[in-house]
Design a protein around this motif. Structure first.
Motif, PDB file in Angstrom:
ATOM      1  N   PRO A   1      34.991  48.678  29.808  1.00 15.58           N
ATOM      2  CA  PRO A   1      35.487  48.988  31.160  1.00 15.58           C
ATOM      3  C   PRO A   1      34.473  48.676  32.268  1.00 15.58           C
ATOM      4  O   PRO A   1      34.858  48.188  33.339  1.00 15.58           O
ATOM      5  N   ALA A   2      33.175  48.915  32.016  1.00 15.84           N
ATOM      6  CA  ALA A   2      32.181  48.662  33.072  1.00 15.84           C
ATOM      7  C   ALA A   2      32.075  47.168  33.368  1.00 15.84           C
ATOM      8  O   ALA A   2      31.947  46.754  34.525  1.00 15.84           O
ATOM      9  N   ASP A   3      32.147  46.335  32.321  1.00 13.98           N
ATOM     10  CA  ASP A   3      32.145  44.872  32.509  1.00 13.98           C
ATOM     11  C   ASP A   3      33.344  44.454  33.355  1.00 13.98           C
ATOM     12  O   ASP A   3      33.248  43.576  34.221  1.00 13.98           O
ATOM     13  N   ILE A   4      34.483  45.060  33.081  1.00 15.32           N
ATOM     14  CA  ILE A   4      35.728  44.671  33.765  1.00 15.32           C
ATOM     15  C   ILE A   4      35.636  45.011  35.251  1.00 15.32           C
ATOM     16  O   ILE A   4      35.975  44.187  36.111  1.00 15.32           O
ATOM     17  N   ALA A   5      35.156  46.210  35.552  1.00 16.79           N
ATOM     18  CA  ALA A   5      35.011  46.607  36.958  1.00 16.79           C
ATOM     19  C   ALA A   5      34.056  45.658  37.670  1.00 16.79           C
ATOM     20  O   ALA A   5      34.319  45.218  38.810  1.00 16.79           O
ATOM     21  N   ALA A   6      32.971  45.286  36.997  1.00 14.01           N
ATOM     22  CA  ALA A   6      31.990  44.372  37.608  1.00 14.01           C
ATOM     23  C   ALA A   6      32.611  42.983  37.818  1.00 14.01           C
ATOM     24  O   ALA A   6      32.344  42.327  38.834  1.00 14.01           O
ATOM     25  N   MET A   7      33.445  42.524  36.882  1.00 12.42           N
ATOM     26  CA  MET A   7      34.079  41.199  37.018  1.00 12.42           C
ATOM     27  C   MET A   7      34.970  41.149  38.265  1.00 12.42           C
ATOM     28  O   MET A   7      34.903  40.184  39.035  1.00 12.42           O
ATOM     29  N   ILE A   8      35.760  42.201  38.487  1.00 10.25           N
ATOM     30  CA  ILE A   8      36.656  42.206  39.654  1.00 10.25           C
ATOM     31  C   ILE A   8      35.821  42.307  40.937  1.00 10.25           C
ATOM     32  O   ILE A   8      36.069  41.587  41.911  1.00 10.25           O
ATOM     33  N   ALA A   9      34.797  43.158  40.922  1.00 10.50           N
ATOM     34  CA  ALA A   9      33.937  43.299  42.110  1.00 10.50           C
ATOM     35  C   ALA A   9      33.224  41.983  42.421  1.00 10.50           C
ATOM     36  O   ALA A   9      33.148  41.560  43.578  1.00 10.50           O
ATOM     37  N   ASP A  10      32.728  41.296  41.389  1.00 11.92           N
ATOM     38  CA  ASP A  10      32.043  40.001  41.587  1.00 11.92           C
ATOM     39  C   ASP A  10      33.011  38.973  42.167  1.00 11.92           C
ATOM     40  O   ASP A  10      32.657  38.205  43.064  1.00 11.92           O
ATOM     41  N   ALA A  11      34.240  38.944  41.641  1.00 13.17           N
ATOM     42  CA  ALA A  11      35.229  37.971  42.126  1.00 13.17           C
ATOM     43  C   ALA A  11      35.547  38.247  43.596  1.00 13.17           C
ATOM     44  O   ALA A  11      35.654  37.317  44.412  1.00 13.17           O
ATOM     45  N   GLU A  12      35.662  39.519  43.952  1.00 10.37           N
ATOM     46  CA  GLU A  12      35.951  39.871  45.360  1.00 10.37           C
ATOM     47  C   GLU A  12      34.792  39.469  46.263  1.00 10.37           C
ATOM     48  O   GLU A  12      34.997  38.964  47.369  1.00 10.37           O
ATOM     49  N   ARG A  13      33.579  39.667  45.752  1.00  7.44           N
ATOM     50  CA  ARG A  13      32.397  39.311  46.539  1.00  7.44           C
ATOM     51  C   ARG A  13      32.290  37.795  46.691  1.00  7.44           C
ATOM     52  O   ARG A  13      32.034  37.281  47.772  1.00  7.44           O
ATOM     53  N   THR A  14      32.535  37.068  45.613  1.00  7.58           N
ATOM     54  CA  THR A  14      32.368  35.609  45.626  1.00  7.58           C
ATOM     55  C   THR A  14      33.429  34.923  46.479  1.00  7.58           C
ATOM     56  O   THR A  14      33.119  34.029  47.265  1.00  7.58           O
ATOM     57  N   PHE A  15      34.686  35.335  46.308  1.00 10.14           N
ATOM     58  CA  PHE A  15      35.782  34.600  46.964  1.00 10.14           C
ATOM     59  C   PHE A  15      36.474  35.399  48.075  1.00 10.14           C
ATOM     60  O   PHE A  15      37.411  34.911  48.688  1.00 10.14           O
ATOM     61  N   GLY A  16      36.048  36.641  48.292  1.00 19.84           N
ATOM     62  CA  GLY A  16      36.617  37.435  49.379  1.00 19.84           C
ATOM     63  C   GLY A  16      37.804  38.297  48.976  1.00 19.84           C
ATOM     64  O   GLY A  16      38.167  39.226  49.698  1.00 19.84           O
ATOM     65  N   SER A  17      38.431  37.992  47.844  1.00 19.46           N
ATOM     66  CA  SER A  17      39.600  38.780  47.419  1.00 19.46           C
ATOM     67  C   SER A  17      39.966  38.438  45.974  1.00 19.46           C
ATOM     68  O   SER A  17      39.547  37.407  45.452  1.00 19.46           O
ATOM     69  N   VAL A  18      40.746  39.328  45.375  1.00 23.31           N
ATOM     70  CA  VAL A  18      41.457  38.971  44.131  1.00 23.31           C
ATOM     71  C   VAL A  18      42.939  39.139  44.456  1.00 23.31           C
ATOM     72  O   VAL A  18      43.445  40.261  44.544  1.00 23.31           O
ATOM     73  N   ASP A  19      43.613  38.016  44.697  1.00 24.51           N
ATOM     74  CA  ASP A  19      45.033  38.046  45.082  1.00 24.51           C
ATOM     75  C   ASP A  19      45.934  37.914  43.864  1.00 24.51           C
ATOM     76  O   ASP A  19      47.076  38.362  43.879  1.00 24.51           O
ATOM     77  N   ILE A  20      45.406  37.226  42.863  1.00 26.06           N
ATOM     78  CA  ILE A  20      46.192  36.943  41.651  1.00 26.06           C
ATOM     79  C   ILE A  20      45.379  37.418  40.456  1.00 26.06           C
ATOM     80  O   ILE A  20      44.200  37.065  40.319  1.00 26.06           O
ATOM     81  N   LEU A  21      46.014  38.219  39.603  1.00 23.56           N
ATOM     82  CA  LEU A  21      45.344  38.704  38.394  1.00 23.56           C
ATOM     83  C   LEU A  21      46.210  38.318  37.202  1.00 23.56           C
ATOM     84  O   LEU A  21      47.387  38.692  37.148  1.00 23.56           O
ATOM     85  N   VAL A  22      45.631  37.567  36.289  1.00 27.08           N
ATOM     86  CA  VAL A  22      46.362  37.199  35.067  1.00 27.08           C
ATOM     87  C   VAL A  22      45.662  37.866  33.889  1.00 27.08           C
ATOM     88  O   VAL A  22      44.517  37.533  33.560  1.00 27.08           O
ATOM     89  N   ASN A  23      46.335  38.830  33.285  1.00 26.90           N
ATOM     90  CA  ASN A  23      45.792  39.529  32.116  1.00 26.90           C
ATOM     91  C   ASN A  23      46.245  38.777  30.872  1.00 26.90           C
ATOM     92  O   ASN A  23      47.389  38.904  30.439  1.00 26.90           O
ATOM     93  N   ASN A  24      45.340  37.978  30.348  1.00 22.16           N
ATOM     94  CA  ASN A  24      45.702  37.067  29.269  1.00 22.16           C
ATOM     95  C   ASN A  24      44.879  37.270  27.996  1.00 22.16           C
ATOM     96  O   ASN A  24      45.351  36.943  26.911  1.00 22.16           O
TER      97      ASN A  24
END
Ligand code: NAD
Length: 260
Positions: free
Chosen positions: A67-90
């Protein structure tokens, strides 16, 4: 079509996830890819996607069991690109064994990667989606999210679970410009299925070609593997404005499997 949007695709170093990441990048979205593999091969993949499609592509090594890795992945994506508009759980894994012989650690891992990781990614990404009033969540379930087969208890429990989770999220955010849908593929020839062919060949004591014909595609009336590109095309459609009213659904792409 998706210029200015940013996507996270879990388990996208291979197979269906990679096909979806590629399709999103082709349509102009920035993408965070994720999954395991050789660091050099992943960097070649990342840089290639960026170069071919002129978008930003980041890689997260987050383990979907953590879970901690997952939270960091979403936070990093938001920081890098400004948002997470699309999430694909694959991201997904498989293990094939009768219930009483099913190793408990394999059960836990399959539930964690195939089901619980989608809860963690979704809860982390929804805050930003709600703030912006737009979001697309696509969960890659399976025909095994709708019907069962023997020897895949954990996978089938997780995939049925993700179909239920999809419906619940859809209802919670239905008035906020966010949709949540599940895609239920039949057999797609990816590394995950290659491993199953080997496992089934061992279990049934059959040669590979016979496993494909008599064990795997026996349930798929088309008797053809679904193509990665077909799954990616549907995911792309769900991310577009034409699919704004499609939510809470479980869409089959399975050569007729669950029609039986
Ligand atoms: P694949 O094995 O080719 O790819 C799986 C991806 O998930 C890889 O990138 C892998 O590195 C990643 N992954 C595995 N464990 C991970 C973890 N703990 N953390 C982060 N990443 C992890 O498999 P695929 O066939 O492309 O499957 C993708 C999804 O599609 C899965 O959810 C699978 O259940 C589903 N699906 C596949 C088929 C099929 O026939 N291939 C059919 C129905 C559903």
């Amino acid at each position: 079509m998706l210029k200015g949007r940013s996507a996270v695709v879990t388990g996208s170093t291979s197979g269906i996830g990679l096909g979806i990441a590629r399709a999103l990048a082709r349509q102009g979205a920035n993408v965070t890819i994720n999954g395991f593999g050789e660091p050099e091969a992943i960097e070649t993949l990342r840089a290639g996607l960026e170069r071919s499609h002129g978008v930003g592509v980041a890689y997260s090594a987050a383990d979907m069991m953590r879970p901690a890795d997952i939270a960091a992945m979403i936070a990093d994506a938001e920081r890098t690109f400004g948002s997470v508009d699309i999430l694909v759980n694959n991201a997904g894994i498989q293990h094939v064994a009768p219930v009483e012989e099913f190793p408990p650690d394999r059960w836990d891992a399959i539930i964690a990667v195939n089901l619980t990781s989608a809860f963690h990614t979704t809860r982390a990404a929804l805050t930003g989606m709600k703030r912006r009033g737009w979001g697309r969540i696509v969960n890659i379930a399976s025909a095994h999210g709708l019907v069962a087969s023997p020897f895949k208890s954990a996978y089938i429990a997780a995939k049925h679970g993700i179909v239920g989770f999809t419906k619940t999220v859809a209802l919670e955010v239905a008035r906020q410009g966010i949709t949540c849908n599940a895609i239920c593929p039949g057999y797609v020839l990816t590394p995950l299925v290659e491993r199953q062919i080997e496992d089934q060949a061992r279990t049934h004591g059959l040669p590979r070609e016979e496993v494909i014909e008599k064990v795997m595609l026996e349930r798929q009336p088309s008797r053809q593997f679904v193509k990665v590109e077909e799954i990616a095309a549907l995911a792309l459609f769900l991310c577009g404005d034409s699919a704004a009213s499609m939510t809470g659904t479980a869409l089959s792409v399975d050569g007729g499997w669950v029609a039986q």
